[in-house]
Design a protein around this motif. Structure first.
Motif, PDB file in Angstrom:
ATOM      1  N   LEU A  65      87.699  62.074  21.205  1.00  0.00           N
ATOM      2  CA  LEU A  65      87.884  60.845  20.686  1.00  0.00           C
ATOM      3  C   LEU A  65      86.493  60.248  19.947  1.00  0.00           C
ATOM      4  O   LEU A  65      85.577  60.156  20.375  1.00  0.00           O
ATOM      5  CB  LEU A  65      88.362  59.817  21.598  1.00  0.00           C
ATOM      6  CG  LEU A  65      89.824  59.900  22.225  1.00  0.00           C
ATOM      7  CD1 LEU A  65      89.882  58.789  23.303  1.00  0.00           C
ATOM      8  CD2 LEU A  65      90.820  59.796  21.191  1.00  0.00           C
ATOM      9  N   SER A  66      86.610  59.817  18.559  1.00  0.00           N
ATOM     10  CA  SER A  66      85.548  58.985  17.934  1.00  0.00           C
ATOM     11  C   SER A  66      85.294  57.609  18.883  1.00  0.00           C
ATOM     12  O   SER A  66      86.464  57.137  19.228  1.00  0.00           O
ATOM     13  CB  SER A  66      85.783  58.757  16.644  1.00  0.00           C
ATOM     14  OG  SER A  66      86.903  57.589  16.360  1.00  0.00           O
ATOM     15  N   GLU A  67      84.390  57.062  18.793  1.00  0.00           N
ATOM     16  CA  GLU A  67      84.338  55.727  19.460  1.00  0.00           C
ATOM     17  C   GLU A  67      85.193  54.557  19.206  1.00  0.00           C
ATOM     18  O   GLU A  67      85.662  53.798  19.734  1.00  0.00           O
ATOM     19  CB  GLU A  67      82.751  55.320  19.567  1.00  0.00           C
ATOM     20  CG  GLU A  67      82.433  54.113  20.325  1.00  0.00           C
ATOM     21  CD  GLU A  67      81.098  53.521  20.246  1.00  0.00           C
ATOM     22  OE1 GLU A  67      80.935  52.159  20.277  1.00  0.00           O
ATOM     23  OE2 GLU A  67      80.204  54.405  20.183  1.00  0.00           O
ATOM     24  N   THR A  68      85.173  54.583  17.621  1.00  0.00           N
ATOM     25  CA  THR A  68      86.240  53.752  17.228  1.00  0.00           C
ATOM     26  C   THR A  68      87.647  53.989  17.727  1.00  0.00           C
ATOM     27  O   THR A  68      88.557  52.726  17.983  1.00  0.00           O
ATOM     28  CB  THR A  68      86.338  53.617  15.857  1.00  0.00           C
ATOM     29  OG1 THR A  68      85.033  53.455  15.055  1.00  0.00           O
ATOM     30  CG2 THR A  68      87.294  52.622  15.172  1.00  0.00           C
ATOM     31  N   LEU A  69      88.101  55.036  17.479  1.00  0.00           N
ATOM     32  CA  LEU A  69      89.598  55.486  17.894  1.00  0.00           C
ATOM     33  C   LEU A  69      89.729  55.106  19.625  1.00  0.00           C
ATOM     34  O   LEU A  69      90.605  54.446  19.970  1.00  0.00           O
ATOM     35  CB  LEU A  69      90.008  56.679  17.754  1.00  0.00           C
ATOM     36  CG  LEU A  69      91.315  57.193  18.077  1.00  0.00           C
ATOM     37  CD1 LEU A  69      92.298  56.332  17.549  1.00  0.00           C
ATOM     38  CD2 LEU A  69      91.691  58.710  17.923  1.00  0.00           C
ATOM     39  N   GLU A  70      88.443  55.266  20.453  1.00  0.00           N
ATOM     40  CA  GLU A  70      88.596  55.106  21.750  1.00  0.00           C
ATOM     41  C   GLU A  70      88.770  53.661  21.794  1.00  0.00           C
ATOM     42  O   GLU A  70      89.704  53.387  22.903  1.00  0.00           O
ATOM     43  CB  GLU A  70      87.143  55.465  22.237  1.00  0.00           C
ATOM     44  CG  GLU A  70      87.137  54.794  23.801  1.00  0.00           C
ATOM     45  CD  GLU A  70      85.579  54.843  23.978  1.00  0.00           C
ATOM     46  OE1 GLU A  70      85.218  54.041  25.120  1.00  0.00           O
ATOM     47  OE2 GLU A  70      84.770  55.566  23.394  1.00  0.00           O
ATOM     48  N   ARG A  71      88.087  52.727  21.180  1.00  0.00           N
ATOM     49  CA  ARG A  71      88.157  51.409  21.354  1.00  0.00           C
ATOM     50  C   ARG A  71      89.607  50.545  20.950  1.00  0.00           C
ATOM     51  O   ARG A  71      90.276  49.923  21.605  1.00  0.00           O
ATOM     52  CB  ARG A  71      87.086  50.696  20.441  1.00  0.00           C
ATOM     53  CG  ARG A  71      85.628  50.989  20.971  1.00  0.00           C
ATOM     54  CD  ARG A  71      84.692  50.542  20.070  1.00  0.00           C
ATOM     55  NE  ARG A  71      83.212  50.352  20.646  1.00  0.00           N
ATOM     56  CZ  ARG A  71      82.718  49.476  21.071  1.00  0.00           C
ATOM     57  NH1 ARG A  71      83.098  48.129  20.848  1.00  0.00           N
ATOM     58  NH2 ARG A  71      81.377  49.544  21.314  1.00  0.00           N
ATOM     59  N   VAL A  72      90.218  51.206  19.934  1.00  0.00           N
ATOM     60  CA  VAL A  72      91.337  50.799  19.166  1.00  0.00           C
ATOM     61  C   VAL A  72      92.334  51.373  20.305  1.00  0.00           C
ATOM     62  O   VAL A  72      93.436  50.181  20.677  1.00  0.00           O
ATOM     63  CB  VAL A  72      91.633  51.573  18.004  1.00  0.00           C
ATOM     64  CG1 VAL A  72      93.046  51.274  17.480  1.00  0.00           C
ATOM     65  CG2 VAL A  72      90.804  50.818  16.769  1.00  0.00           C
ATOM     66  N   ILE A  73      92.479  52.258  20.916  1.00  0.00           N
ATOM     67  CA  ILE A  73      93.575  52.806  21.598  1.00  0.00           C
ATOM     68  C   ILE A  73      93.558  51.731  23.006  1.00  0.00           C
ATOM     69  O   ILE A  73      94.447  51.552  23.661  1.00  0.00           O
ATOM     70  CB  ILE A  73      93.338  54.177  22.124  1.00  0.00           C
ATOM     71  CG1 ILE A  73      93.709  55.177  20.932  1.00  0.00           C
ATOM     72  CG2 ILE A  73      94.190  54.724  23.286  1.00  0.00           C
ATOM     73  CD1 ILE A  73      93.601  56.603  20.755  1.00  0.00           C
ATOM     74  N   ARG A  74      92.225  51.789  23.430  1.00  0.00           N
ATOM     75  CA  ARG A  74      92.018  50.845  24.949  1.00  0.00           C
ATOM     76  C   ARG A  74      92.833  49.548  24.531  1.00  0.00           C
ATOM     77  O   ARG A  74      93.465  49.025  25.754  1.00  0.00           O
ATOM     78  CB  ARG A  74      90.669  50.858  25.327  1.00  0.00           C
ATOM     79  CG  ARG A  74      90.337  50.077  26.421  1.00  0.00           C
ATOM     80  CD  ARG A  74      88.834  50.060  26.904  1.00  0.00           C
ATOM     81  NE  ARG A  74      88.271  51.425  27.124  1.00  0.00           N
ATOM     82  CZ  ARG A  74      87.307  52.004  26.340  1.00  0.00           C
ATOM     83  NH1 ARG A  74      87.059  51.322  25.395  1.00  0.00           N
ATOM     84  NH2 ARG A  74      87.003  53.202  26.565  1.00  0.00           N
ATOM     85  N   VAL A  75      92.471  49.000  23.727  1.00  0.00           N
ATOM     86  CA  VAL A  75      92.966  47.717  23.319  1.00  0.00           C
ATOM     87  C   VAL A  75      94.413  47.882  23.196  1.00  0.00           C
ATOM     88  O   VAL A  75      95.246  47.082  23.777  1.00  0.00           O
ATOM     89  CB  VAL A  75      92.430  47.126  22.052  1.00  0.00           C
ATOM     90  CG1 VAL A  75      93.353  45.866  21.586  1.00  0.00           C
ATOM     91  CG2 VAL A  75      90.892  46.556  22.171  1.00  0.00           C
TER      92      VAL A  75
END
Length: 211
Positions: free
Chosen positions: A3-13
């Motif tokens: 995962l890219s860090e951006t996608l990681e953050r978006v999915i977590r939210v």
């Protein structure tokens, strides 16, 4: 990490907040990412059927998104500091919670230490927790004052401090005065480790369906 860090953050939210709906700007703010980058990742999730974009963003296939997150995550890829202690995990959980509160340090338990507080499956022999990268010296000093030292042989350590960016704490829970990562993050950490940990993740998944 797949995962890219951006996608990681978006999915977590999205996973933590479901069934809450977001505007794109609200999602970007919660994920603490650039609006244009959030839009790119949302379009990818929409194209694969994980989310609906209009009139508001919402998760369509939460179970599938959770599994995708877990399959793409690797806790073993996260930098860590390994300590050795003669104490059992139950004692370490209480000690760490107390030290963090007294010294205003940020942390959250994960792996079997976190599962023990949310959905017990197997008794932990190692204590895992995320900390802020900027606070690793403070943690090291406090632990050494309590006769817990960095392991000369990391593979034999039984207290693992994981160093990741601060968004890992998004949606963290407080259980019996101890901080635990969000259930989606706990699931991903356990599932990505396989074996007994994956079995614990599946137990947690059943609990999550009733939360």
């Amino acid at each position: 990490m797949l995962l890219s860090e951006t996608l990681e953050r978006v999915i977590r939210v999205l996973l933590v907040s479901d069934p809450q709906k977001f505007s794109l700007r609200e999602l970007a703010n919660e994920a603490e990412v650039n609006l244009s980058r959030a839009a790119i990742e949302v379009n990818r999730l929409h194209a694969t059927g994980y989310v609906e974009k209009r009139p508001y963003l919402k998760v369509l296939r939460k179970d599938d998104l959770l599994r995708m997150f877990a399959h793409s995550w690797s806790i073993n890829a996260i930098p860590k500091i390994t300590f050795e202690s003669l104490e059992r995990p139950a004692y370490l959980i209480k000690l760490i919670s107390q030290l963090a509160k007294e010294n205003k340090l940020k942390y959250a338990f994960t792996m079997l230490s976190g599962a023990e507080l949310i959905a017990p499956y197997a008794v932990p022999t190692t204590t895992h927790l995320y900390i802020k990268k900027q606070q690793k010296e403070s943690w090291t000093e406090l632990l050494e004052k309590n006769d817990i030292y960095i392991s000369e042989r990391p593979e034999h350590g039984n207290l693992i401090l994981l160093l990741w960016h601060e968004h890992i704490f998004y949606g963290k829970q407080v259980v019996h005065d101890a901080h635990v990562v969000s259930n989606p993050q706990l699931f991903a950490d356990l599932f990505s480790s396989g074996g007994l940990y994956r079995d614990s993740a599946l137990k947690l998944e059943k609990v999550m369906k009733f939360v």
